[in-house]
Design an enzyme around this catalytic site. Sequence first.
Site, mmCIF file in Angstrom:
data_model
loop_
_atom_site.group_PDB
_atom_site.id
_atom_site.type_symbol
_atom_site.label_atom_id
_atom_site.label_comp_id
_atom_site.label_asym_id
_atom_site.label_seq_id
_atom_site.Cartn_x
_atom_site.Cartn_y
_atom_site.Cartn_z
ATOM 1 N N HIS A 115 0.834 -1.208 0.000
ATOM 2 C CA HIS A 115 0.000 0.000 0.000
ATOM 3 C C HIS A 115 0.863 1.251 0.000
ATOM 4 O O HIS A 115 2.046 1.210 0.353
ATOM 5 C CB HIS A 115 -0.976 0.003 1.183
ATOM 6 C CG HIS A 115 -0.361 0.420 2.482
ATOM 7 N ND1 HIS A 115 -0.219 1.735 2.852
ATOM 8 C CD2 HIS A 115 0.143 -0.306 3.503
ATOM 9 C CE1 HIS A 115 0.346 1.804 4.039
ATOM 10 N NE2 HIS A 115 0.576 0.566 4.453
ATOM 11 N N CYS A 116 0.257 2.338 -0.426
ATOM 12 C CA CYS A 116 0.853 3.664 -0.355
ATOM 13 C C CYS A 116 -0.223 4.577 0.237
ATOM 14 O O CYS A 116 -1.105 4.111 0.941
ATOM 15 C CB CYS A 116 1.320 4.130 -1.731
ATOM 16 S SG CYS A 116 0.010 4.236 -2.968
ATOM 17 N N ARG A 117 -0.169 5.866 -0.053
ATOM 18 C CA ARG A 117 -1.180 6.765 0.508
ATOM 19 C C ARG A 117 -2.520 6.635 -0.208
ATOM 20 O O ARG A 117 -3.552 6.496 0.412
ATOM 21 C CB ARG A 117 -0.715 8.224 0.462
ATOM 22 C CG ARG A 117 -1.712 9.177 1.144
ATOM 23 C CD ARG A 117 -1.326 10.631 1.003
ATOM 24 N NE ARG A 117 -1.172 11.067 -0.366
ATOM 25 C CZ ARG A 117 -2.179 11.404 -1.173
ATOM 26 N NH1 ARG A 117 -3.418 11.336 -0.776
ATOM 27 N NH2 ARG A 117 -1.937 11.801 -2.404
ATOM 28 N N VAL A 121 -3.753 4.118 2.179
ATOM 29 C CA VAL A 121 -4.116 4.565 3.532
ATOM 30 C C VAL A 121 -5.429 5.352 3.483
ATOM 31 O O VAL A 121 -6.283 5.203 4.365
ATOM 32 C CB VAL A 121 -2.990 5.419 4.159
ATOM 33 C CG1 VAL A 121 -3.427 6.028 5.485
ATOM 34 C CG2 VAL A 121 -1.730 4.594 4.358
#
Length: 172
Positions: free
Chosen positions: A59-61, A88
């Site tokens: 995952h990233c933002r 996120v």
Amino acid sequence: MSIPTISPAEARRLIDQGAVLIDVRQPDEHARERIAGARCQPLYSLSEAKLERGTVIFHCRSGMRTAAHAPALAAAAEGPCYILEGGVDGWKKAGFATEINRKAPIDLMRQVQIAAGLLVLLGVLGGLFLTPALFGLAGFVGAGLTFAGLSGFCGMARLLALMPWNRALKPA
């Protein structure tokens, strides 16, 4: 190679079953806000990373970074891997909590944007109201940002990384 995207609810189920959650953002981003239990493994370090065998969720933002680097992510995983839909932001939108460290500085790229924006604004306002020579400050910052975009080297980011509030950052 394409990696399937999964919903935050499905990711939560897999994590509860032992899947490893990998945060591919920079350490400064991870330090500020993260999903509990996520391991920080920035994109630049994936080639030498030793990821656990088994299910991995990246995952990233927002999900954009992971989607853009899906082939590299798939190559780093030694088992089934997924991308968390919405990152996120999607996790929070689904009603799941994140860990927030308000004492951690904002991420370095946002610091660069703030500093560059302020310098350009000061250069333009100073050029209008004090002396036209200050327009040069706005031009210098613009040239620096253009160079950073073309070369991948950002002197302002390097300078800001040396500031005391950014020195203590370590991946969690």
